[in-house]
Every structure is written in C-alpha cells, then in structure tokens.
Scaffold this motif. Sequence first.
Motif, short mmCIF file in Angstrom:
data_model
loop_
_atom_site.label_atom_id
_atom_site.label_comp_id
_atom_site.label_asym_id
_atom_site.label_seq_id
_atom_site.Cartn_x
_atom_site.Cartn_y
_atom_site.Cartn_z
N SER A 265 17.70 -1.63 15.50
CA SER A 265 16.32 -2.06 14.89
C SER A 265 15.71 -1.01 13.73
O SER A 265 14.98 -1.48 13.14
CB SER A 265 15.40 -2.54 15.88
OG SER A 265 14.93 -1.36 16.65
N GLY A 266 16.36 0.32 13.87
CA GLY A 266 15.95 1.26 13.14
C GLY A 266 14.69 2.20 13.60
O GLY A 266 13.94 3.03 13.38
N ARG A 267 14.33 1.45 14.83
CA ARG A 267 12.96 2.18 15.59
C ARG A 267 13.26 3.46 16.02
O ARG A 267 12.57 4.42 16.10
CB ARG A 267 12.38 1.24 16.50
CG ARG A 267 11.61 0.04 16.07
CD ARG A 267 11.10 -0.68 17.11
NE ARG A 267 10.60 -1.98 16.50
CZ ARG A 267 10.47 -3.05 17.23
NH1 ARG A 267 10.24 -2.84 18.63
NH2 ARG A 267 10.09 -4.22 16.57
N GLU A 268 14.44 3.62 16.56
CA GLU A 268 14.68 4.66 17.49
C GLU A 268 16.08 5.50 16.91
O GLU A 268 17.05 4.83 16.40
CB GLU A 268 15.10 4.16 18.98
CG GLU A 268 14.14 3.78 19.78
CD GLU A 268 13.03 4.76 20.12
OE1 GLU A 268 13.36 5.88 20.28
OE2 GLU A 268 11.87 4.24 19.91
N GLY B 45 17.62 -0.34 20.06
CA GLY B 45 16.70 0.38 19.23
C GLY B 45 17.36 1.12 18.11
O GLY B 45 16.81 1.24 17.04
N ARG B 46 18.45 1.37 18.24
CA ARG B 46 19.41 1.89 17.06
C ARG B 46 19.42 0.86 16.01
O ARG B 46 19.27 1.34 14.79
CB ARG B 46 20.83 2.56 17.55
CG ARG B 46 21.52 3.12 16.30
CD ARG B 46 22.27 4.19 16.84
NE ARG B 46 23.13 4.67 15.77
CZ ARG B 46 22.79 5.70 14.91
NH1 ARG B 46 21.68 6.32 14.90
NH2 ARG B 46 23.67 6.00 13.96
#
Length: 72
Positions: A31-34, A28-29
């Motif tokens: 991918s930049g989503r979270e 998630g980190r």
Amino acid sequence: MAKRFLSSSFLIKVSKHLALLACLALLGRLSGREAIAPVLIFGLTVAATALHLTGRALRLRLVCKVLRNGFR
C-alpha cells in the motif's frame, strides 16, 4: 509429555502470529504506507515456517509415541 504438548502448541501459536505479522507487513509495503524491507518480510516468513514445522514435529512425535506404547 505435557511439557512437549504445551511447547508444541505454543510454537504453533507463535508461528501463526508471525505469519499474520508477515502478511500485514506485506500489505503495508504494497500500500506504500510502511517502509518495510523485503528482507524483514522474508525473515518473518522463514521464522514462522521454522517454528510451525518444529511445533508440528513435536506434536507428531508425541502422537507416534502414544500410538507405539499405548496410553500408559
């Protein structure tokens, strides 16, 4: 003896879930989503490792006791 086996199995299962959560947090980190702090990911990894080692130590202790004393 059964309590030790159940607790070691539980600790190993929880550690695997924490490791999966750490992997998902890392993905998630990346991918930049979270927006998850790297310290949290590191903490999850350390907690998973500690629980897994504790569970394995309990299970190994149980096996060594059975091998030493026989199946009494």
